[in-house]
Design a protein around this motif. Sequence first.
Motif, mmCIF file in Angstrom:
data_model
loop_
_atom_site.group_PDB
_atom_site.id
_atom_site.type_symbol
_atom_site.label_atom_id
_atom_site.label_comp_id
_atom_site.label_asym_id
_atom_site.label_seq_id
_atom_site.Cartn_x
_atom_site.Cartn_y
_atom_site.Cartn_z
ATOM 1 N N ARG A 154 -4.605 -5.792 -4.456
ATOM 2 C CA ARG A 154 -5.548 -6.412 -3.515
ATOM 3 C C ARG A 154 -6.458 -7.395 -4.234
ATOM 4 O O ARG A 154 -6.761 -8.482 -3.709
ATOM 5 C CB ARG A 154 -6.373 -5.341 -2.801
ATOM 6 C CG ARG A 154 -7.174 -5.906 -1.612
ATOM 7 C CD ARG A 154 -7.645 -4.796 -0.695
ATOM 8 N NE ARG A 154 -8.683 -3.989 -1.292
ATOM 9 C CZ ARG A 154 -9.982 -4.296 -1.268
ATOM 10 N NH1 ARG A 154 -10.388 -5.421 -0.709
ATOM 11 N NH2 ARG A 154 -10.860 -3.488 -1.823
ATOM 12 N N LEU B 112 -7.297 -10.226 -1.059
ATOM 13 C CA LEU B 112 -7.216 -9.837 0.342
ATOM 14 C C LEU B 112 -8.292 -8.810 0.671
ATOM 15 O O LEU B 112 -8.669 -7.999 -0.177
ATOM 16 C CB LEU B 112 -5.846 -9.221 0.647
ATOM 17 C CG LEU B 112 -4.613 -10.104 0.453
ATOM 18 C CD1 LEU B 112 -3.356 -9.286 0.697
ATOM 19 C CD2 LEU B 112 -4.653 -11.303 1.390
ATOM 20 N N THR B 113 -8.772 -8.847 1.898
ATOM 21 C CA THR B 113 -9.635 -7.775 2.367
ATOM 22 C C THR B 113 -8.762 -6.565 2.671
ATOM 23 O O THR B 113 -7.538 -6.666 2.777
ATOM 24 C CB THR B 113 -10.379 -8.185 3.649
ATOM 25 O OG1 THR B 113 -9.410 -8.408 4.690
ATOM 26 C CG2 THR B 113 -11.178 -9.469 3.435
ATOM 27 N N GLU C 56 -6.884 -7.275 5.868
ATOM 28 C CA GLU C 56 -5.757 -8.191 5.747
ATOM 29 C C GLU C 56 -4.585 -7.526 5.034
ATOM 30 O O GLU C 56 -3.422 -7.703 5.411
ATOM 31 C CB GLU C 56 -6.181 -9.455 4.998
ATOM 32 C CG GLU C 56 -5.073 -10.481 4.805
ATOM 33 C CD GLU C 56 -4.515 -11.029 6.091
ATOM 34 O OE1 GLU C 56 -3.413 -11.621 6.057
ATOM 35 O OE2 GLU C 56 -5.156 -10.882 7.157
ATOM 36 N N MET C 57 -4.871 -6.751 4.010
ATOM 37 C CA MET C 57 -3.782 -6.060 3.321
ATOM 38 C C MET C 57 -3.120 -5.058 4.245
ATOM 39 O O MET C 57 -1.881 -4.927 4.244
ATOM 40 C CB MET C 57 -4.291 -5.351 2.065
ATOM 41 C CG MET C 57 -3.202 -4.549 1.348
ATOM 42 S SD MET C 57 -3.684 -3.852 -0.248
ATOM 43 C CE MET C 57 -3.364 -5.257 -1.320
ATOM 44 N N ARG D 133 -0.742 -6.905 6.492
ATOM 45 C CA ARG D 133 0.473 -7.374 5.821
ATOM 46 C C ARG D 133 1.431 -6.241 5.486
ATOM 47 O O ARG D 133 2.641 -6.461 5.369
ATOM 48 C CB ARG D 133 0.097 -8.132 4.555
ATOM 49 C CG ARG D 133 -0.703 -9.392 4.834
ATOM 50 C CD ARG D 133 -0.460 -10.415 3.782
ATOM 51 N NE ARG D 133 -1.291 -11.588 3.948
ATOM 52 C CZ ARG D 133 -1.189 -12.656 3.177
ATOM 53 N NH1 ARG D 133 -0.312 -12.675 2.174
ATOM 54 N NH2 ARG D 133 -1.968 -13.700 3.361
#
Length: 327
Positions: free
Chosen positions: A93, A98-99, A102-103, A106
Motif C-alpha cells: 500500500r 493507495l488509501t 482504494e486498495m 482494487r
Amino acid sequence: MASEEETAIKSGLLLRRLRERREWTRGQAARRLKVSPAILYNMETGRSRAPLGFFFDLLAACKHEPATTLGRFLFSVKELTEVSGASLVKGFRARLKLTQREMARRLGYKSAAMIHHFEKGLREPALDDLLALMALAEDDARGFVLHLSGDEALATLYPAGMAAARRDWAEYWQLPQAAAVRQLMRTTKYERESTFVPGVFAEALGVPPAVEEEALDVLTGLGVVTHESGRPMVDPKSHIVIPRHVPRAVIDGFKASWVDFMRARYLAASGGDDTLCSIDLIPVNRALYGTIVEKIRTLQDEIHNLPLTRTDGFACLGWLGSYVTFP
C-alpha cells in the motif's frame, strides 16, 4: 476483473502443482502442514481461499525460503525481510500510494475495514491477495508462479509486470552458476532423473539453494530453460547471447573467474557425474585465450590419471576447441 472463484481456482492450482513437484500425495502434504486432507483439497480446488500463512508454510516445507523466494520477484521493493500478511499489505500500500479504501476496491473487497484488519493482523490475507498485489505493483507474478509450479500454462494467466524490462543477458554473465546449472541439465545423470528435486544443482555445485533458485530464474526468464512436467530442461533451440552493452572487461573477468571456479569444483569432486567443468560457446580475445589455455593445461596435468568413469558427465574445458572460440 476475474471473479473471486476464478482467482481461487488459479491459486489452488498453484498449491497443487507445488505439492506435486515434491511428489507428495494430498494426505502426505496435509500431515506435514498439520491440516486435514479435506481442507487442503478445498484450497487446491478453489472451494476455499488459501491463507497466506498456510502458503508460506507450504513453501518452507518444499524447501523454498519464503522471504528469499518471494523477494526475487518483487521488483517494487529492494529487499524483503518479513513475509507476514500485515507487513506485506502495508508495504504494497505504501509503494502503490493507495488509501485503504482504494486498495480494498482494487482487491475486490467492499470495505476498507478489510485492509485495516490485514494491516493490524486481525485477519489474514489470502494467496489470491498477494498475487493481485504483485500484479498491481508490476512485480513478476508470472515468474513467481512459474518458478514454484513449473507450469507454463498456469504462469501465463498472471502478468509478468516489469520482468520483461528487467530481464537482461547481463544477468547471465554476472552469475557464473547460471551457466553451471545449464550445463548440469545436459549431463547424463540429470537426463536419467525422472523428477526434479530443488537443491540438486546447489548440492552438486557447492552453493546455497538460493543461488540455484536465482540461476533457474535467470535461465527461465531468458528462455534458455523450459519446464516440462515441473522439471526444468535446457531448450535445445536456445542460444547464449552476449549483449553489446556489456563491457568486454566484464565478460573476460567472468570467464577467467569461471574457469577457476570450475577447476576448484572439479578437483574437489569425489567422482561420478555430479559436478562439471564447462563453458558455453562464447568468443574470447587472444589474450584471454592464452590465459584460459594455461589454466586448462594445469588442470589437465592434475587430473590426467583419472579413469573415464570419474569424468562421465563432465564437459571439461580441456577440450577447448569444442567450447571456446576467439575472433
